[in-house]
Design a protein around this motif. Structure first.
Motif, short mmCIF file in Angstrom:
data_model
loop_
_atom_site.label_atom_id
_atom_site.label_comp_id
_atom_site.label_asym_id
_atom_site.label_seq_id
_atom_site.Cartn_x
_atom_site.Cartn_y
_atom_site.Cartn_z
N UNK A 1 20.19 -1.82 -6.28
CA UNK A 1 20.88 -1.65 -4.99
C UNK A 1 20.11 -2.37 -3.90
N UNK A 2 20.83 -2.88 -2.94
CA UNK A 2 20.21 -3.58 -1.81
C UNK A 2 19.80 -2.57 -0.77
N UNK A 3 18.52 -2.55 -0.46
CA UNK A 3 18.05 -1.68 0.62
C UNK A 3 18.10 -2.41 1.96
N UNK A 4 17.79 -3.72 1.92
CA UNK A 4 17.76 -4.47 3.17
C UNK A 4 17.84 -5.97 2.88
N UNK A 5 18.68 -6.66 3.64
CA UNK A 5 18.71 -8.12 3.61
C UNK A 5 17.96 -8.63 4.84
N UNK A 6 16.96 -9.44 4.61
CA UNK A 6 16.18 -9.97 5.73
C UNK A 6 16.32 -11.48 5.79
N UNK A 7 15.94 -12.05 6.91
CA UNK A 7 15.99 -13.51 7.08
C UNK A 7 14.74 -13.95 7.82
N UNK A 8 14.07 -14.94 7.26
CA UNK A 8 12.87 -15.50 7.88
C UNK A 8 13.28 -16.63 8.80
N UNK A 9 12.75 -16.59 10.03
CA UNK A 9 13.07 -17.60 11.04
C UNK A 9 11.79 -18.29 11.50
N UNK B 1 15.35 -10.35 0.44
CA UNK B 1 15.96 -9.03 0.26
C UNK B 1 14.92 -8.03 -0.22
N UNK B 2 15.14 -6.78 0.12
CA UNK B 2 14.39 -5.65 -0.41
C UNK B 2 15.35 -4.89 -1.32
N UNK B 3 15.08 -4.89 -2.61
CA UNK B 3 15.95 -4.28 -3.60
C UNK B 3 15.29 -3.05 -4.21
N UNK B 4 16.08 -2.08 -4.59
CA UNK B 4 15.57 -0.89 -5.27
C UNK B 4 16.32 -0.73 -6.59
N UNK B 5 15.65 -0.13 -7.56
CA UNK B 5 16.24 0.12 -8.87
C UNK B 5 16.35 1.63 -9.04
N UNK C 1 0.80 -1.22 0.00
CA UNK C 1 0.00 0.00 0.00
C UNK C 1 0.83 1.27 0.00
N UNK C 2 2.14 1.14 -0.11
CA UNK C 2 3.02 2.31 -0.04
C UNK C 2 3.93 2.35 -1.28
N UNK C 3 4.25 3.56 -1.72
CA UNK C 3 5.15 3.73 -2.87
C UNK C 3 6.54 3.23 -2.51
N UNK C 4 7.26 2.63 -3.48
CA UNK C 4 6.92 2.47 -4.90
C UNK C 4 6.17 1.16 -5.22
N UNK C 5 5.41 0.65 -4.26
CA UNK C 5 4.56 -0.52 -4.46
C UNK C 5 5.36 -1.73 -4.97
N UNK C 6 6.36 -2.17 -4.20
CA UNK C 6 7.22 -3.26 -4.68
C UNK C 6 6.48 -4.59 -4.76
N UNK C 7 6.66 -5.34 -5.85
CA UNK C 7 6.17 -6.72 -5.87
C UNK C 7 6.91 -7.54 -4.81
N UNK C 8 6.26 -8.60 -4.35
CA UNK C 8 6.88 -9.52 -3.40
C UNK C 8 6.87 -10.90 -4.03
N UNK D 1 5.60 0.44 -13.92
CA UNK D 1 6.83 0.99 -13.35
C UNK D 1 7.16 0.21 -12.08
N UNK D 2 8.30 -0.44 -12.07
CA UNK D 2 8.73 -1.21 -10.91
C UNK D 2 10.09 -0.70 -10.48
N UNK D 3 10.12 -0.01 -9.35
CA UNK D 3 11.35 0.59 -8.85
C UNK D 3 11.89 -0.11 -7.61
N UNK D 4 11.23 -1.21 -7.21
CA UNK D 4 11.69 -1.99 -6.07
C UNK D 4 11.07 -3.38 -6.18
N UNK D 5 11.79 -4.37 -5.66
CA UNK D 5 11.30 -5.74 -5.63
C UNK D 5 11.73 -6.36 -4.30
N UNK D 6 10.79 -6.99 -3.62
CA UNK D 6 11.08 -7.63 -2.35
C UNK D 6 10.80 -9.13 -2.45
N UNK D 7 11.41 -9.91 -1.54
CA UNK D 7 11.06 -11.32 -1.47
C UNK D 7 12.26 -12.24 -1.45
#
Length: 302
Positions: free
Chosen positions: A136-144, A297-301, A80-87, A109-115
């Protein structure tokens, strides 16, 4: 809408989260911990639609099938928030690249991709190549996932459900949560794009019994832990937030442990995300019995 790449994989875009859950349910349920973000949001938006809350036209749900018709991947665009990244959930490498081409052809327009990795890496790289820019990497996450809970040393205070009277404080804390997490991970405050729940959403979560406060020995709220409703037998904790003035006293560990214990006692699996750049939270959860499942990861373009 369906797209058939030359590899024989089929990419099917759906606008209805209910249809998505029907088509991909067996695939999602086979690994419900890895699928937790997608299934939780699909069920949430399905519930909102039943309540008459409109959904943005930009939302879509993706089902990836092989040439036998078996589902081999999934994803969504519902942020629900810009840039509306696909997951993206795990999928064949060819599907991740084909998705980038499909989105480019759709004019999205896809300026970020998460998952999940490596799908997000491949999709983002292909998008950057098609549209220009770099990833560019905005955040590396890990699911536990929690195995056997190891209770932490007890501290004074107790866990209580948040009430309507706490809504203002909870809303304030949730607004601060993402920025504080950025600072703890060594990123500039506001680097992570996220929309904090508004007052109405906080009230909804409170009424649903999905937010808890830890009160110290004087009765003052010093910590907040939340959890999503179970989806496919899995509940995901979050947010987990302690204001800076109250950190380092064991309240977060005790609150997370107690919420986790209560969820497990209901026969539900428990999972949560950590920011790999935040060693403190990773250590806390590992000590409680949480074990890594998959890196994302949460990536931005740009």
């Amino acid at each position: 809408m369906s797209i058939v790449p030359r590899t024989g994989l089929r990419l099917r875009f759906l606008s209805d989260p209910g249809e998505f859950l029907t088509v991909a349910g067996d695939y999602l349920g086979a690994d419900p911990v890895v699928s937790t973000v997608v299934t939780t949001i699909a069920h949430r938006l399905l519930s909102q639609r039943a309540e008459g809350i409109p959904q943005p036209d930009r939302n879509w749900w993706l089902v990836v099938s092989d040439d036998s018709g078996a589902v081999v991947g999934a994803g969504m665009r519902s942020a629900p928030y810009a840039p509306y990244p696909p997951f993206l959930l795990p999928m064949p490498d060819e599907a991740a690249v084909a998705l980038a081409h499909a989105l480019h052809e759709r004019g999205e327009e896809v300026l970020a991709v998460n998952g999940a990795l490596p799908a997000v890496d491949l999709c983002a790289a292909a998008l950057a190549q098609l549209g220009g820019g770099e990833v560019r990497v905005n955040q590396h996450t890990r699911l536990h996932q929690l195995g056997e809970l190891t209770p932490p040393p007890p501290v004074p205070g107790s866990l209580v459900p948040a009430t309507v009277d706490d809504a203002g404080l909870v809303t304030e804390w949730l607004a601060a949560f993402v920025g504080d997490a950025d600072e703890q991970a060594g990123r500039p405050r506001g680097a992570s794009t996220h929309e904090a729940p508004d007052h109405a959403e906080v009230l909804h979560r409170i009424h649903a019994g999905r937010l808890w406060l830890w009160l110290d020995e004087t009765g003052e709220p010093v910590h907040l832990t939340g959890a999503n409703p179970p989806s496919f037998g899995v509940a995901r904790l979050g947010p987990v937030y302690t204001p800076p003035a109250h950190r380092g006293r064991g309240w977060a560990s005790n609150a997370v442990a107690e919420v986790s214990r209560r969820i497990q006692a209901q026969g539900t699996q428990v999972c949560l995300f950590t920011d790999q750049a935040n060693p403190t939270s990773n250590k806390i959860y590992a000590t409680l019995g949480y074990r890594p499942v998959v890196d994302m990861a949460n990536l931005v373009i740009v």
